[in-house]
Motif scaffolding. Structure first.
Motif, PDB file in Angstrom:
ATOM      1  N   GLY A 145     -26.571  -6.303   4.102  1.00 21.60           N
ATOM      2  CA  GLY A 145     -27.162  -7.627   4.269  1.00 21.60           C
ATOM      3  C   GLY A 145     -26.844  -8.576   3.127  1.00 21.60           C
ATOM      4  N   ARG A 146     -26.085  -8.134   2.136  1.00 18.86           N
ATOM      5  CA  ARG A 146     -25.823  -8.932   0.938  1.00 18.86           C
ATOM      6  C   ARG A 146     -24.847 -10.088   1.203  1.00 18.86           C
ATOM      7  N   PHE A 147     -23.890  -9.871   2.110  1.00 20.66           N
ATOM      8  CA  PHE A 147     -22.888 -10.902   2.377  1.00 20.66           C
ATOM      9  C   PHE A 147     -22.860 -11.262   3.856  1.00 20.66           C
ATOM     10  N   ALA A 148     -22.543 -12.521   4.115  1.00 21.03           N
ATOM     11  CA  ALA A 148     -22.339 -12.989   5.485  1.00 21.03           C
ATOM     12  C   ALA A 148     -21.029 -13.763   5.534  1.00 21.03           C
ATOM     13  N   ALA A 149     -20.381 -13.732   6.689  1.00 20.11           N
ATOM     14  CA  ALA A 149     -19.103 -14.426   6.863  1.00 20.11           C
ATOM     15  C   ALA A 149     -19.072 -15.105   8.213  1.00 20.11           C
ATOM     16  N   TRP A 150     -18.305 -16.171   8.298  1.00 17.82           N
ATOM     17  CA  TRP A 150     -18.111 -16.838   9.579  1.00 17.82           C
ATOM     18  C   TRP A 150     -16.742 -17.490   9.623  1.00 17.82           C
ATOM     19  N   THR A 151     -16.236 -17.646  10.852  1.00 20.05           N
ATOM     20  CA  THR A 151     -14.958 -18.304  11.099  1.00 20.05           C
ATOM     21  C   THR A 151     -15.182 -19.433  12.082  1.00 20.05           C
ATOM     22  N   ALA A 152     -14.478 -20.549  11.877  1.00 18.16           N
ATOM     23  CA  ALA A 152     -14.555 -21.693  12.786  1.00 18.16           C
ATOM     24  C   ALA A 152     -13.152 -22.217  13.046  1.00 18.16           C
ATOM     25  N   PHE A 153     -12.952 -22.739  14.249  1.00 12.18           N
ATOM     26  CA  PHE A 153     -11.724 -23.464  14.563  1.00 12.18           C
ATOM     27  C   PHE A 153     -11.821 -24.869  13.986  1.00 12.18           C
ATOM     28  N   VAL A 154     -10.885 -25.237  13.140  1.00  9.93           N
ATOM     29  CA  VAL A 154     -10.828 -26.615  12.641  1.00  9.93           C
ATOM     30  C   VAL A 154      -9.690 -27.385  13.299  1.00  9.93           C
ATOM     31  N   GLY A 155      -8.890 -26.696  14.096  1.00  7.49           N
ATOM     32  CA  GLY A 155      -7.838 -27.310  14.899  1.00  7.49           C
ATOM     33  C   GLY A 155      -7.528 -26.369  16.044  1.00  7.49           C
ATOM     34  N   GLY A 156      -7.601 -26.853  17.299  1.00  6.93           N
ATOM     35  CA  GLY A 156      -7.450 -25.971  18.439  1.00  6.93           C
ATOM     36  C   GLY A 156      -8.753 -25.252  18.729  1.00  6.93           C
ATOM     37  N   ASP A 157      -8.769 -24.496  19.828  1.00  6.98           N
ATOM     38  CA  ASP A 157     -10.003 -23.805  20.204  1.00  6.98           C
ATOM     39  C   ASP A 157      -9.748 -22.468  20.872  1.00  6.98           C
ATOM     40  N   SER A 158      -8.591 -21.866  20.615  1.00  5.36           N
ATOM     41  CA  SER A 158      -8.272 -20.578  21.220  1.00  5.36           C
ATOM     42  C   SER A 158      -7.292 -19.828  20.336  1.00  5.36           C
ATOM     43  N   ASN A 200      -3.675 -18.606   7.887  1.00  2.39           N
ATOM     44  CA  ASN A 200      -5.002 -18.660   8.491  1.00  2.39           C
ATOM     45  C   ASN A 200      -5.673 -17.304   8.352  1.00  2.39           C
ATOM     46  N   PHE A 201      -6.997 -17.305   8.213  1.00  2.00           N
ATOM     47  CA  PHE A 201      -7.784 -16.080   8.196  1.00  2.00           C
ATOM     48  C   PHE A 201      -8.867 -16.180   9.263  1.00  2.00           C
ATOM     49  N   TRP A 202      -9.212 -15.016   9.863  1.00  2.00           N
ATOM     50  CA  TRP A 202     -10.392 -14.994  10.742  1.00  2.00           C
ATOM     51  C   TRP A 202     -10.865 -13.554  10.932  1.00  2.00           C
ATOM     52  N   GLY A 203     -12.096 -13.441  11.430  1.00  2.29           N
ATOM     53  CA  GLY A 203     -12.637 -12.148  11.825  1.00  2.29           C
ATOM     54  C   GLY A 203     -12.937 -11.192  10.692  1.00  2.29           C
ATOM     55  N   VAL A 204     -13.807 -11.571   9.762  1.00  2.00           N
ATOM     56  CA  VAL A 204     -14.175 -10.687   8.644  1.00  2.00           C
ATOM     57  C   VAL A 204     -15.047  -9.536   9.138  1.00  2.00           C
ATOM     58  N   THR A 205     -14.843  -8.364   8.556  1.00  3.33           N
ATOM     59  CA  THR A 205     -15.739  -7.215   8.719  1.00  3.33           C
ATOM     60  C   THR A 205     -15.893  -6.550   7.358  1.00  3.33           C
ATOM     61  N   PHE A 206     -17.107  -6.117   7.016  1.00  6.82           N
ATOM     62  CA  PHE A 206     -17.408  -5.679   5.652  1.00  6.82           C
ATOM     63  C   PHE A 206     -17.509  -4.165   5.542  1.00  6.82           C
ATOM     64  N   SER A 207     -17.105  -3.648   4.363  1.00  9.55           N
ATOM     65  CA  SER A 207     -17.355  -2.266   3.996  1.00  9.55           C
ATOM     66  C   SER A 207     -18.765  -2.150   3.402  1.00  9.55           C
ATOM     67  N   ALA A 208     -19.212  -0.914   3.232  1.00 12.45           N
ATOM     68  CA  ALA A 208     -20.565  -0.687   2.725  1.00 12.45           C
ATOM     69  C   ALA A 208     -20.679  -0.866   1.217  1.00 12.45           C
ATOM     70  N   ASP A 209     -19.565  -1.075   0.512  1.00 12.20           N
ATOM     71  CA  ASP A 209     -19.622  -1.121  -0.952  1.00 12.20           C
ATOM     72  C   ASP A 209     -19.916  -2.510  -1.518  1.00 12.20           C
ATOM     73  N   ASP A 210     -20.132  -3.507  -0.629  1.00 10.41           N
ATOM     74  CA  ASP A 210     -20.405  -4.889  -1.061  1.00 10.41           C
ATOM     75  C   ASP A 210     -19.297  -5.452  -1.945  1.00 10.41           C
TER      76      ASP A 210
END
Length: 339
Positions: A145-158, A200-210
């Motif tokens: 629960g220590r970190f949160a991530a999000w991705t957004a389209f800033v150009g295009g939508d797919s 471009n980067f997208w789709g973060v997933t976290f390990s348990a080590d923070d």
């Protein structure tokens, strides 16, 4: 054609176009009104208490038409198709772990919508919020629960084409420190420092080590699985043709979507699992194109969304390539299993 005839043709065209426009507006209005009414045969949804610390529950965005559409709802993980408890909190994308949630939300304005990321506590109260510079796409919270991530389209939508741009942010929920874009990280590709204006980067997933995370890096028309380090602000490419990775509970495998030759350009992805030790890929038993960041139900089961009658439905499939996909819930997206 005489002047009078031209005027009559023009007037007729204006009348027809006005009628078409009015019909479209009325149709959209009627459809929006129907969305506020519960559909026959749909899932039962009722207002109630939803928290992020109830083990054995599944929380997701409810897509069923009715007064609770787009709200976070909760069901027993063992009965995902059962009656839903609605929270009153609306999100476009959502994820949660260890009592912390991230909710990507639209803010409706008089001219256009804007978007924001809300950090939620266990009772779904907002503890912080951040502007999101585009259309929300992906969201994740680290196992602690220590970190949160999000991705957004800033150009295009797919993600299907190549003409799009994304922005991916990570926030430390304990300190409020925000990394507004992973593009500021140092990139190591094929053992060398790498720079390119098209990254471009997208789709973060976290390990348990923070400290460690995984994500997709796209450049020069190709995608790569990258491993990121929140201490050194460095990302390193690991494997090609990986999008929207999701790390297994034991940290040894990645579920992801992969572009498969021969599939349609607008639906190009197969669902795979990658062994991080051997880099061996296993295709899963889902033959349809999956445009989602899957989640792990447990060490053996992958859950993901596919288009449905009311936006999306949830499916599950074994993580070892055996079995067959099964629909587990209708009118639902952005699932998070509470442990």
């Amino acid at each position: 054609m005489t002047l009078r005839s031209r005027i009559l043709v023009l007037a007729s065209a204006v009348v027809v176009l006005t009628a078409v426009a009015l019909g479209a507006v009325l149709h959209a209005s009627a459809r929006a009104e129907r969305r506020d009414h519960t559909q026959a045969g749909g899932p039962r949804v009722a207002a109630g208490r939803v928290t992020l610390t109830d083990p054995g529950r599944l929380v997701f965005r409810n897509m069923a038409w009715g007064p609770h559409r787009d709200e976070l709802t909760s069901v027993p993980a063992t009965a995902p198709g059962g009656p839903r408890t609605a929270s009153g909190v609306k999100c476009l994308r959502f994820y949660a772990d260890s009592g912390t949630g991230v909710c990507l939300q639209a803010v409706h304005g008089p001219v256009s919508d804007t978007y924001r990321a809300l950090i939620l506590d266990a009772r779904l109260h907002t503890t912080a919020h951040y502007d999101v510079p585009g259309i929300p796409s992906r969201a994740r919270v680290s196992p602690s629960g220590r970190f949160a991530a999000w991705t957004a389209f800033v150009g295009g939508d797919s993600y299907a084409g190549t003409n799009f741009s994304t922005r991916t942010a990570i926030v430390d929920t304990a300190t409020g420190r925000l990394i507004p874009s992973l593009e500021q990280f140092r990139i190591m590709k094929d053992g060398r420092a790498y720079r390119s204006p098209d990254v471009n980067f997208w789709g973060v997933t976290f390990s348990a080590d923070d400290r460690t995370f995984y994500a997709t890096l796209a450049t020069k028309g190709k995608t790569y699985l990258i491993r990121g380090d929140l201490t050194t602000n460095t990302v390193t490419t690991l494997h090609p043709n990986v999008e929207c990775p999701s790390l297994s509970p034991d940290g040894t495998r990645i579920a992801y979507k992969k572009r498969v030759a021969g599939l349609p350009a607008d639906a190009p992805w197969g669902l795979y699992v990658l062994d991080l030790r051997t880099m061996r890929e296993t295709p899963l038993a889902e033959e349809r194109s999956v445009d989602d960041q899957a989640v792990w139900r447990d060490a053996h089961t992958i859950v993901y969304a596919l288009p449905g009658d009311y936006g999306a439905d949830l499916y599950r499939v074994p993580a070892d390539g055996t079995g067959a996909p099964q629909r587990i819930g209708s009118a639902a997206v952005s699932p998070a299993y509470l442990h």
